[in-house]
Enzyme design. Structure first.
Site, PDB file in Angstrom:
ATOM      1  N   CYS A  80       0.799  -1.221   0.000  1.00 44.33           N
ATOM      2  CA  CYS A  80       0.000   0.000   0.000  1.00 44.33           C
ATOM      3  C   CYS A  80       0.841   1.286   0.000  1.00 44.33           C
ATOM      4  O   CYS A  80       1.427   1.619  -1.023  1.00 44.33           O
ATOM      5  CB  CYS A  80      -0.998  -0.041   1.150  1.00 44.33           C
ATOM      6  SG  CYS A  80      -2.385   1.081   0.914  1.00 44.33           S
TER       7      CYS A  80
ATOM      8  N   ARG B   7     -12.571   6.368  -0.507  1.00 44.91           N
ATOM      9  CA  ARG B   7     -11.588   5.320  -0.212  1.00 44.91           C
ATOM     10  C   ARG B   7     -12.048   4.012  -0.840  1.00 44.91           C
ATOM     11  O   ARG B   7     -13.242   3.744  -0.937  1.00 44.91           O
ATOM     12  CB  ARG B   7     -11.437   5.152   1.301  1.00 44.91           C
ATOM     13  CG  ARG B   7     -10.896   6.375   1.994  1.00 44.91           C
ATOM     14  CD  ARG B   7     -10.422   6.042   3.390  1.00 44.91           C
ATOM     15  NE  ARG B   7      -9.181   5.281   3.384  1.00 44.91           N
ATOM     16  CZ  ARG B   7      -7.981   5.814   3.156  1.00 44.91           C
ATOM     17  NH1 ARG B   7      -7.851   7.095   2.929  1.00 44.91           N
ATOM     18  NH2 ARG B   7      -6.902   5.067   3.172  1.00 44.91           N
TER      19      ARG B   7
ATOM     20  N   HIS C 256      -3.355  -5.351   2.340  1.00 42.21           N
ATOM     21  CA  HIS C 256      -2.900  -5.028   3.692  1.00 42.21           C
ATOM     22  C   HIS C 256      -2.929  -6.193   4.647  1.00 42.21           C
ATOM     23  O   HIS C 256      -3.557  -7.206   4.393  1.00 42.21           O
ATOM     24  CB  HIS C 256      -3.811  -3.960   4.289  1.00 42.21           C
ATOM     25  CG  HIS C 256      -3.193  -2.617   4.239  1.00 42.21           C
ATOM     26  ND1 HIS C 256      -1.993  -2.335   4.821  1.00 42.21           N
ATOM     27  CD2 HIS C 256      -3.613  -1.468   3.660  1.00 42.21           C
ATOM     28  CE1 HIS C 256      -1.712  -1.064   4.620  1.00 42.21           C
ATOM     29  NE2 HIS C 256      -2.667  -0.522   3.906  1.00 42.21           N
TER      30      HIS C 256
END
Ligand code: GLN
Length: 249
Positions: free
Chosen positions: A94, A128, A194
């Site tokens: 990320c 997001r 993640h």
């Protein structure tokens, strides 16, 4: 055989326990009788970058990404580019993945000039991209499916001639537009996935280990591991994400 691992900026880039990836790499090496060592390299610390075989950089928020910029440009940027061009393996998650590119412009218009090690750039968006997601690795990275979790506002765009790490099967990946996810450049593996992505994606973990061993020792053939629980975890999550029955609650 032995691998030296460098964990870059562990004190600022470690969202969702990204460091679990290092534990997974270490354990899968250990199960095969291969030793490893981990060196943490924090802001303000220097090291000989030719000493390491495998680098790990986790993710962070915009704030943390801005905090380490000055340190990055004290010479580490040059050393990282040299290590990449020398074929050393990098796993970047990320924010750490975004750092490989030329720049990241946040949603507030702050421009962070990054490494320029890989031809890609990132622009922050208003919304997001958060969810569990799934992608298929490109053939050069083994072709298996990867299940993960993404949370980013940055939209990453790859330069012409730069290959993604994989193709999105469900979710957003690099930008939610072109179906690409992450990057594979030399032995740099960049992904938006993640948390500890490797334990439930053992094929990806072995691909990363193999690239580091192959660079150091020539062709590397990894002894297969049983992976009963790892495969069960991968398959269960894969089914749930693909069928839309995986909740983030
Ligand atoms: N700050 C970046 C973004 O939101 C990276 C986020 C992260 O590492 N989770 O795009």
């Amino acid at each position: 055989m032995e691998l030296s691992i460098c964990h870059l900026y562990p004190e600022v880039l470690n969202l969702y326990g990204d460091r679990g990836n290092i534990q997974c790499i270490k354990r899968r090496l250990e199960w095969r009788g291969i030793s490893s060592s981990v060196t943490e390299l924090k802001i303000g610390e220097q090291a000989d970058f030719t000493r390491f075989d495998l680098y790990f950089i986790g993710g962070g928020q915009d704030f943390e990404q801005e905090v380490l910029l000055d340190d990055l440009h004290t010479g580490k940027d040059r050393e990282i580019r040299a290590a990449i061009n020398d074929g050393r393996t990098f796993l970047c998650i990320c924010g750490g993945y975004q750092m490989m590119g030329t720049y990241y412009e946040t949603g507030e218009g702050v421009r962070c000039d990054y490494l320029g090690a890989v031809d890609l750039y990132t622009v922050g968006g208003k919304t997001r991209m958060i969810d569990n997601y799934c992608f298929r690795l490109g053939q050069e990275s083994g072709g298996s499916t990867v299940v993960g979790f993404e949370n980013h506002s940055g939209r990453t765009y790859l330069g012409k001639g730069v290959k993604p790490l994989g193709t999105v099967l469900k979710g957003c990946g690099n930008n939610g537009e072109d179906g690409t996810e992450g990057v594979r450049f030399k032995n740099v593996y960049g992904t938006y996935s993640h948390g500890p992505v490797l334990p439930k994606n053992p094929a990806l973990c072995d691909e990363i280990i193999r690239s580091a061993l192959a660079r150091k020792y020539g062709a590397a053939i990894l002894e297969p591991l049983p992976d009963r629980f790892e495969k069960q975890a991968h398959d269960l999550v894969y089914e749930r994400i693909m069928s839309g029955t995986m909740s983030t609650d």
